[in-house]
Motif scaffolding. Structure first.
Motif, PDB file in Angstrom:
ATOM      1  N   GLY A 187      48.168 -24.080  -6.874  1.00  0.00           N
ATOM      2  CA  GLY A 187      47.478 -23.700  -5.648  1.00  0.00           C
ATOM      3  C   GLY A 187      46.466 -22.588  -5.889  1.00  0.00           C
ATOM      4  O   GLY A 187      45.326 -22.657  -5.426  1.00  0.00           O
ATOM      5  N   ALA A 188      46.880 -21.574  -6.646  1.00  0.00           N
ATOM      6  CA  ALA A 188      45.978 -20.466  -6.958  1.00  0.00           C
ATOM      7  C   ALA A 188      44.824 -20.933  -7.841  1.00  0.00           C
ATOM      8  O   ALA A 188      43.679 -20.518  -7.647  1.00  0.00           O
ATOM      9  CB  ALA A 188      46.751 -19.347  -7.649  1.00  0.00           C
ATOM     10  N   VAL A 189      45.105 -21.804  -8.807  1.00  0.00           N
ATOM     11  CA  VAL A 189      44.062 -22.296  -9.706  1.00  0.00           C
ATOM     12  C   VAL A 189      43.054 -23.149  -8.940  1.00  0.00           C
ATOM     13  O   VAL A 189      41.842 -23.067  -9.186  1.00  0.00           O
ATOM     14  CB  VAL A 189      44.679 -23.099 -10.868  1.00  0.00           C
ATOM     15  N   PHE A 190      43.519 -23.960  -7.996  1.00  0.00           N
ATOM     16  CA  PHE A 190      42.596 -24.726  -7.168  1.00  0.00           C
ATOM     17  C   PHE A 190      41.742 -23.786  -6.319  1.00  0.00           C
ATOM     18  O   PHE A 190      40.581 -24.072  -6.031  1.00  0.00           O
ATOM     19  CB  PHE A 190      43.354 -25.714  -6.280  1.00  0.00           C
ATOM     20  N   GLY A 191      42.315 -22.661  -5.912  1.00  0.00           N
ATOM     21  CA  GLY A 191      41.532 -21.665  -5.198  1.00  0.00           C
ATOM     22  C   GLY A 191      40.422 -21.109  -6.068  1.00  0.00           C
ATOM     23  O   GLY A 191      39.291 -20.908  -5.606  1.00  0.00           O
ATOM     24  N   LEU A 192      40.723 -20.884  -7.352  1.00  0.00           N
ATOM     25  CA  LEU A 192      39.705 -20.411  -8.291  1.00  0.00           C
ATOM     26  C   LEU A 192      38.633 -21.475  -8.506  1.00  0.00           C
ATOM     27  O   LEU A 192      37.454 -21.157  -8.679  1.00  0.00           O
ATOM     28  CB  LEU A 192      40.347 -20.052  -9.631  1.00  0.00           C
ATOM     29  N   LEU A 193      39.047 -22.734  -8.482  1.00  0.00           N
ATOM     30  CA  LEU A 193      38.080 -23.820  -8.657  1.00  0.00           C
ATOM     31  C   LEU A 193      37.105 -23.871  -7.483  1.00  0.00           C
ATOM     32  O   LEU A 193      35.888 -24.003  -7.665  1.00  0.00           O
ATOM     33  CB  LEU A 193      38.829 -25.145  -8.788  1.00  0.00           C
ATOM     34  N   GLY A 194      37.642 -23.732  -6.267  1.00  0.00           N
ATOM     35  CA  GLY A 194      36.772 -23.691  -5.099  1.00  0.00           C
ATOM     36  C   GLY A 194      35.856 -22.481  -5.123  1.00  0.00           C
ATOM     37  O   GLY A 194      34.674 -22.567  -4.779  1.00  0.00           O
ATOM     38  N   ALA A 195      36.401 -21.349  -5.557  1.00  0.00           N
ATOM     39  CA  ALA A 195      35.597 -20.123  -5.641  1.00  0.00           C
ATOM     40  C   ALA A 195      34.491 -20.258  -6.684  1.00  0.00           C
ATOM     41  O   ALA A 195      33.388 -19.726  -6.510  1.00  0.00           O
ATOM     42  CB  ALA A 195      36.501 -18.939  -5.981  1.00  0.00           C
ATOM     43  N   THR A 196      34.776 -20.947  -7.779  1.00  0.00           N
ATOM     44  CA  THR A 196      33.767 -21.159  -8.815  1.00  0.00           C
ATOM     45  C   THR A 196      32.593 -21.961  -8.269  1.00  0.00           C
ATOM     46  O   THR A 196      31.427 -21.660  -8.561  1.00  0.00           O
ATOM     47  CB  THR A 196      34.389 -21.889 -10.023  1.00  0.00           C
ATOM     48  N   ALA A 197      32.898 -22.981  -7.465  1.00  0.00           N
ATOM     49  CA  ALA A 197      31.829 -23.771  -6.850  1.00  0.00           C
ATOM     50  C   ALA A 197      30.970 -22.900  -5.942  1.00  0.00           C
ATOM     51  O   ALA A 197      29.734 -22.999  -5.942  1.00  0.00           O
ATOM     52  CB  ALA A 197      32.425 -24.936  -6.069  1.00  0.00           C
ATOM     53  N   VAL A 198      31.615 -22.028  -5.167  1.00  0.00           N
ATOM     54  CA  VAL A 198      30.880 -21.132  -4.274  1.00  0.00           C
ATOM     55  C   VAL A 198      29.996 -20.180  -5.072  1.00  0.00           C
ATOM     56  O   VAL A 198      28.824 -19.960  -4.739  1.00  0.00           O
ATOM     57  CB  VAL A 198      31.862 -20.332  -3.390  1.00  0.00           C
ATOM     58  N   LEU A 199      30.542 -19.611  -6.145  1.00  0.00           N
ATOM     59  CA  LEU A 199      29.779 -18.668  -6.968  1.00  0.00           C
ATOM     60  C   LEU A 199      28.595 -19.357  -7.645  1.00  0.00           C
ATOM     61  O   LEU A 199      27.483 -18.806  -7.680  1.00  0.00           O
ATOM     62  CB  LEU A 199      30.694 -18.041  -8.022  1.00  0.00           C
ATOM     63  N   MET A 200      28.827 -20.561  -8.161  1.00  0.00           N
ATOM     64  CA  MET A 200      27.743 -21.279  -8.833  1.00  0.00           C
ATOM     65  C   MET A 200      26.632 -21.637  -7.853  1.00  0.00           C
ATOM     66  O   MET A 200      25.451 -21.595  -8.194  1.00  0.00           O
ATOM     67  CB  MET A 200      28.293 -22.533  -9.512  1.00  0.00           C
ATOM     68  N   ARG A 201      27.031 -21.968  -6.635  1.00  0.00           N
ATOM     69  CA  ARG A 201      26.014 -22.248  -5.608  1.00  0.00           C
ATOM     70  C   ARG A 201      25.231 -20.988  -5.285  1.00  0.00           C
ATOM     71  O   ARG A 201      24.004 -21.023  -5.102  1.00  0.00           O
ATOM     72  CB  ARG A 201      26.711 -22.780  -4.352  1.00  0.00           C
ATOM     73  N   ARG A 202      25.926 -19.861  -5.234  1.00  0.00           N
ATOM     74  CA  ARG A 202      25.275 -18.578  -4.953  1.00  0.00           C
ATOM     75  C   ARG A 202      24.295 -18.205  -6.060  1.00  0.00           C
ATOM     76  O   ARG A 202      23.251 -17.602  -5.799  1.00  0.00           O
ATOM     77  CB  ARG A 202      26.345 -17.493  -4.805  1.00  0.00           C
ATOM     78  N   MET A 203      24.619 -18.591  -7.288  1.00  0.00           N
ATOM     79  CA  MET A 203      23.782 -18.252  -8.437  1.00  0.00           C
ATOM     80  C   MET A 203      22.739 -19.324  -8.733  1.00  0.00           C
ATOM     81  O   MET A 203      22.017 -19.224  -9.720  1.00  0.00           O
ATOM     82  CB  MET A 203      24.668 -18.054  -9.676  1.00  0.00           C
ATOM     83  N   ASN A 204      22.684 -20.337  -7.887  1.00  0.00           N
ATOM     84  CA  ASN A 204      21.740 -21.442  -8.074  1.00  0.00           C
ATOM     85  C   ASN A 204      21.973 -22.192  -9.376  1.00  0.00           C
ATOM     86  O   ASN A 204      21.033 -22.712  -9.991  1.00  0.00           O
ATOM     87  CB  ASN A 204      20.294 -20.932  -8.025  1.00  0.00           C
ATOM     88  N   TYR A 205      23.234 -22.283  -9.819  1.00  0.00           N
ATOM     89  CA  TYR A 205      23.569 -23.053 -11.004  1.00  0.00           C
ATOM     90  C   TYR A 205      23.708 -24.525 -10.622  1.00  0.00           C
ATOM     91  O   TYR A 205      23.853 -24.874  -9.451  1.00  0.00           O
ATOM     92  CB  TYR A 205      24.903 -22.577 -11.599  1.00  0.00           C
ATOM     93  N   ASP A 206      23.723 -25.385 -11.610  1.00  0.00           N
ATOM     94  CA  ASP A 206      23.943 -26.811 -11.400  1.00  0.00           C
ATOM     95  C   ASP A 206      25.407 -27.020 -11.007  1.00  0.00           C
ATOM     96  O   ASP A 206      26.321 -26.687 -11.778  1.00  0.00           O
ATOM     97  CB  ASP A 206      23.627 -27.581 -12.680  1.00  0.00           C
ATOM     98  N   LEU A 207      25.650 -27.578  -9.828  1.00  0.00           N
ATOM     99  CA  LEU A 207      27.008 -27.740  -9.330  1.00  0.00           C
ATOM    100  C   LEU A 207      27.703 -29.004  -9.844  1.00  0.00           C
ATOM    101  O   LEU A 207      28.899 -29.173  -9.626  1.00  0.00           O
ATOM    102  CB  LEU A 207      27.003 -27.767  -7.797  1.00  0.00           C
ATOM    103  N   LYS A 208      26.961 -29.876 -10.509  1.00  0.00           N
ATOM    104  CA  LYS A 208      27.552 -31.151 -10.914  1.00  0.00           C
ATOM    105  C   LYS A 208      28.808 -30.998 -11.776  1.00  0.00           C
ATOM    106  O   LYS A 208      29.807 -31.677 -11.536  1.00  0.00           O
ATOM    107  CB  LYS A 208      26.508 -31.995 -11.643  1.00  0.00           C
ATOM    108  N   PRO A 209      28.805 -30.119 -12.799  1.00  0.00           N
ATOM    109  CA  PRO A 209      30.014 -30.008 -13.635  1.00  0.00           C
ATOM    110  C   PRO A 209      31.254 -29.588 -12.853  1.00  0.00           C
ATOM    111  O   PRO A 209      32.317 -30.192 -13.000  1.00  0.00           O
ATOM    112  CB  PRO A 209      29.617 -28.945 -14.674  1.00  0.00           C
TER     113      PRO A 209
END
Length: 282
Positions: A187-209
């Motif tokens: 559950g916590a790791v999935f939370g980190l996965l969702g947070a990573t997507a948010v951070l990458m979007r904030r940084m204008n990174y490619d979200l595909k990976p």
């Protein structure tokens, strides 16, 4: 896309507002306007060093740490230590795993969250029985935790991790059968996965990976739902995404209020779910 001048292997779309060199989340330091690199901050950016209240901050406003993976390492060590303890002591899993209520028995009293053992919502986040289980979760924690801790700061990263795990436990308690046991840091790791997507979007990174990784994990969760507590994955993912969005998008002038207010709100919803389920079962 440019690469960080201090970490050549990391792509980034952000540049230092002072020297215009590309910087990654670990190197960016919040300034009055945009972000600056560590070298410009160290040199005072031509205006002298900032006073104590305005010390350099991470993307989310956290304190810059010498070891950006310290909390990640501690969490990993706790998980590994408890895994060893579980192998060494029979019955420890039964004492700490998440379960609503063990079925009544003439010889064993009913135990579980329903009977007031709310600590199980927390302790179950650090338990693993099978080697493959802890290996996959700890790899996820290591790969995702380091960059997030560097971008958010230690306190905010720890809040993200714990809240995601607790939300996953609460949703499992709410939707799973009372006698169904659940454990693991998923559950916590999935939370980190969702947070990573948010951070990458904030940084204008490619979200595909990260979106592909998320999709694969959700497919596995659904395909093996008879053996995986999918509720923990979904609960952790939703909570982690919400908390991370508040962490990285909070306006600078109200950053603390928005960030910790959101954490408090998610915790409140988590508590309401637990109270509601307990009322249903008693």
């Amino acid at each position: 896309m440019d690469h960080c001048y201090r970490h050549p292997g990391r792509e980034t779309g952000i540049r230092c507002t002072r020297c215009e060199r590309p910087i990654c989340p670990e190197c960016m330091i919040s300034a009055s306007v945009g972000f600056q690199c560590p070298d410009c901050v160290r040199e005072g950016s031509g205006t002298g060093r900032s006073p104590a209240p305005n010390q350099p901050r991470t993307l989310a406003g956290g304190t810059i740490a010498a070891d950006p993976r310290l909390v990640t390492k501690i969490l990993l060590a706790i998980n590994v230590a408890l895994f060893i303890a579980v192998q060494a002591r029979a019955g420890l899993v039964d004492d700490l795993a998440l379960v609503g209520a063990w079925p009544p028995s003439p010889h064993v009293p009913v135990e579980g969250v329903t009977t007031g053992e709310y600590y199980r919502l927390f302790t179950s986040m650090f338990l693993h029985e099978a080697p493959w289980h802890i290996v996959f979760n700890m790899l996820g924690l290591w790969w995702l935790g380091g960059p997030l801790e560097a971008a958010l700061g230690r306190a905010r990263f720890l809040a993200l991790y714990l809240i995601s795990g607790l939300a996953g436990s609460a949703l499992t308690y709410l939707l799973a059968a009372p006698s169904q046991g659940s454990l693991g840091a998923s559950g916590a790791v999935f939370g980190l996965l969702g947070a990573t997507a948010v951070l990458m979007r904030r940084m204008n990174y490619d979200l595909k990976p990260v979106l592909m990784l998320l999709a694969v994990n959700l497919i596995i969760t659904i395909a093996f739902s008879d053996f995986i507590a999918w509720q923990a994955h979904v609960g952790g993912l939703v909570a982690g995404t919400v908390v991370a969005a508040a962490m990285v998008h909070a306006p600078r002038e109200h950053r603390t209020l928005v960030q910790y207010g959101t954490c408090g709100l998610v915790l409140l919803v988590t508590a309401v779910l637990v109270v509601a389920r307990t009322a249903m079962l008693t």
